[in-house]
Design a protein around this motif. Sequence first.
Motif, PDB file in Angstrom:
ATOM      1  N   ARG A 151     -19.931  60.404  14.611  1.00  0.00           N
ATOM      2  CA  ARG A 151     -19.014  59.588  15.419  1.00  0.00           C
ATOM      3  C   ARG A 151     -17.622  60.211  15.458  1.00  0.00           C
ATOM      4  O   ARG A 151     -16.949  60.183  16.501  1.00  0.00           O
ATOM      5  N   LYS A 182     -30.301  65.331  19.845  1.00  0.00           N
ATOM      6  CA  LYS A 182     -31.667  65.327  20.375  1.00  0.00           C
ATOM      7  C   LYS A 182     -32.094  66.708  20.883  1.00  0.00           C
ATOM      8  O   LYS A 182     -33.114  66.831  21.565  1.00  0.00           O
ATOM      9  N   THR A 198     -34.414  67.268  17.206  1.00  0.00           N
ATOM     10  CA  THR A 198     -33.137  67.897  16.856  1.00  0.00           C
ATOM     11  C   THR A 198     -33.150  69.403  17.058  1.00  0.00           C
ATOM     12  O   THR A 198     -32.163  69.987  17.517  1.00  0.00           O
ATOM     13  N   ASP A 221     -38.792  53.100  14.483  1.00  0.00           N
ATOM     14  CA  ASP A 221     -38.507  53.924  15.658  1.00  0.00           C
ATOM     15  C   ASP A 221     -38.878  55.384  15.397  1.00  0.00           C
ATOM     16  O   ASP A 221     -39.400  56.073  16.283  1.00  0.00           O
ATOM     17  N   ALA A 263     -27.921  57.753   9.470  1.00  0.00           N
ATOM     18  CA  ALA A 263     -28.931  57.545  10.509  1.00  0.00           C
ATOM     19  C   ALA A 263     -30.092  58.476  10.196  1.00  0.00           C
ATOM     20  O   ALA A 263     -29.986  59.369   9.349  1.00  0.00           O
ATOM     21  N   SER A 309     -33.691  62.958  14.408  1.00  0.00           N
ATOM     22  CA  SER A 309     -34.740  62.943  15.426  1.00  0.00           C
ATOM     23  C   SER A 309     -35.647  64.159  15.277  1.00  0.00           C
ATOM     24  O   SER A 309     -35.212  65.244  14.897  1.00  0.00           O
ATOM     25  N   TYR A 316     -19.997  61.946  18.837  1.00  0.00           N
ATOM     26  CA  TYR A 316     -21.390  61.591  19.102  1.00  0.00           C
ATOM     27  C   TYR A 316     -21.641  60.122  18.762  1.00  0.00           C
ATOM     28  O   TYR A 316     -21.261  59.661  17.691  1.00  0.00           O
ATOM     29  N   ASP A 317     -22.341  59.430  19.676  1.00  0.00           N
ATOM     30  CA  ASP A 317     -22.743  58.053  19.385  1.00  0.00           C
ATOM     31  C   ASP A 317     -24.248  57.971  19.122  1.00  0.00           C
ATOM     32  O   ASP A 317     -24.828  56.892  19.078  1.00  0.00           O
ATOM     33  N   HIS A 318     -24.875  59.149  18.958  1.00  0.00           N
ATOM     34  CA  HIS A 318     -26.314  59.223  18.706  1.00  0.00           C
ATOM     35  C   HIS A 318     -26.590  60.473  17.868  1.00  0.00           C
ATOM     36  O   HIS A 318     -25.760  61.380  17.801  1.00  0.00           O
ATOM     37  N   VAL A 319     -27.761  60.502  17.227  1.00  0.00           N
ATOM     38  CA  VAL A 319     -28.133  61.707  16.497  1.00  0.00           C
ATOM     39  C   VAL A 319     -28.513  62.779  17.514  1.00  0.00           C
ATOM     40  O   VAL A 319     -29.015  62.466  18.606  1.00  0.00           O
ATOM     41  N   MET A 360     -24.111  59.770  10.093  1.00  0.00           N
ATOM     42  CA  MET A 360     -23.769  59.220  11.403  1.00  0.00           C
ATOM     43  C   MET A 360     -22.266  59.016  11.529  1.00  0.00           C
ATOM     44  O   MET A 360     -21.697  59.155  12.628  1.00  0.00           O
TER      45      MET A 360
END
Length: 566
Positions: free
Chosen positions: A208, A217, A352, A475, A346, A349, A212-215, A204
């Motif tokens: 960043r 998707k 991905t 999650d 992290a 997903s 990217y602030d998320h994995v 993660m």
Amino acid sequence: MKRYKKIMTIAIVCIMTVVMVACAPTATTPKPDATSAPTKAPSAGDTPATPEVPGIEGFKPFGKRVHITVPVYDRSKEGYPAVDDNYWTRWIQSEFGDKYNIDVEYVAIPRNDVMVKYSMLIAADDTPTILMEYDYPKVAQWANDGAMRVIDLNEFAKVAPDYYGAMVENNQLGYTDINGETYFVLTERPYYNTTFTFATFVRMDWLRKVGYDHVPKSYAEYTDAIDKIMQAGLTDIPPLGKHLPSAAYVVNFGYRDFPVNEEEWIMHSSLGTASLPWEPTYKLLKRENAEYNKGYYSKEYDLETDDLQWKSDFINGKVYSYGGYMSANVDWLTSFYEKNPDAELAIASVYTGVEPGVMSAQIRADNPFGMIVGFSSLATDDELKAAWMLMEWMFQEENLFVLENGIEGVTYTMGPDGLPVVDGDYRGPEMLNHNMNIDMTCLIHASKKVGTIEQTIKALTPQGLPQDFTQALIDNYYELKEVADRGMAYSDPVFAVAIESESEYSATLLSLYKEYSAQLVKCAPEEFDALYKDLSQKYLDAGYQKIMDERLAAYKAGNTTKLPKN
């Protein structure tokens, strides 16, 4: 556990009807000729009679010492005790074996070489009393080759009523037969359609750094992130790990049409033989070819026969991702943070890899059972009964709890919620082996189960790390459950007859798949389609066409499971 006894009488009466309906044999399929007759009640004399009271309440010591052998996976994990001789194998001997005059010997089975080790034991007439595997084609081969004996589930239910009752409750009786004979009992796999105990971790902090602030998707986000990681020089080696296939399983579920054609599923979806000529495998290899030619993988990845180099590179902060099964202690995560104390991880997903027209969020659900358990054709009635007694004894909550958690105040403490918290760092003589002794307790279930799914995940969450992944793993479970609830999580077909051609050709085809898949991944993109067509035909001619034909014939004869109806 006692609730299972309430259904035992009814279940025993109807068991043969259930099994015959679920797994009817074909007239043209020969029965194995090396198996013994169905198990009878043990004879009087040295062996105690089948207890009038079913289960543990009726157990009595054998008159003469009985010796049984039980397989246990050897994962060769540094810092862990020998899997076949440790505190917990000796605990089982003292608490169970000595009480009932049984010697319980554990036999180490290398996790990466299961079939070779079993073949050696079988050839040497040293077959373990218990044979067990997660993959149906493997146990089917042992049954078909005469290494397993036929059993009588009525007798099993008398000795192990709690264990048998769980099979009834989990709708597993339809998986006990092959070729019209009963060989198997089955363990539980909690939450089998979500594969939540396996998680892939990604960098993660690297994401960043590239915006990217998320994995990711989607596949578009994923490739964009990997390209930017390479451009930013965040690693000095290719950013993704890869190795030569070590098993026949092809991870192509996401590349399949949905709903998948049932006859194609029957012919190709298997853990026993790689499906090179199938369209989903074409899409998978085509994508990997593009990634290889973009520099995502090492040019020499095909020299690696396992994931050890990949894991080492991840620990040393060199690659983007690595995955594994979760437990209170995950050694590679501990080692990663020791080497990279400021890093942030992290969980990847399930979405991905999604790319319209190429890949969707489909996943391979596990089978609705854990281990498929059979018994040696060399086992005497005494040894068979002793094995069943061990299974019933391990099934009891008080015994399973100790095997999975250890000793209070030593290997675990009780949390404020009243649930055990295992100390994954404990290294004394009573330490639990891999994943809280799962390679012993897999004789009961495929993963530890504690209360609710959230509590189960909390118990499986790695401890002692700079980051707490409990909520992230919860999650991840619910993201996988979304896929499953849409009907896009399913497993492979199970056959009620042996697929003779698979036993004959699977080893050769695995060797060819290793060779051919590497050629396809490493070739120039413009050469891919022609090479794929040529190698697919060679693969068909080497035996895969015969496997396809035999699987399809079994399906048309009603000797397979079918896809779940959505």
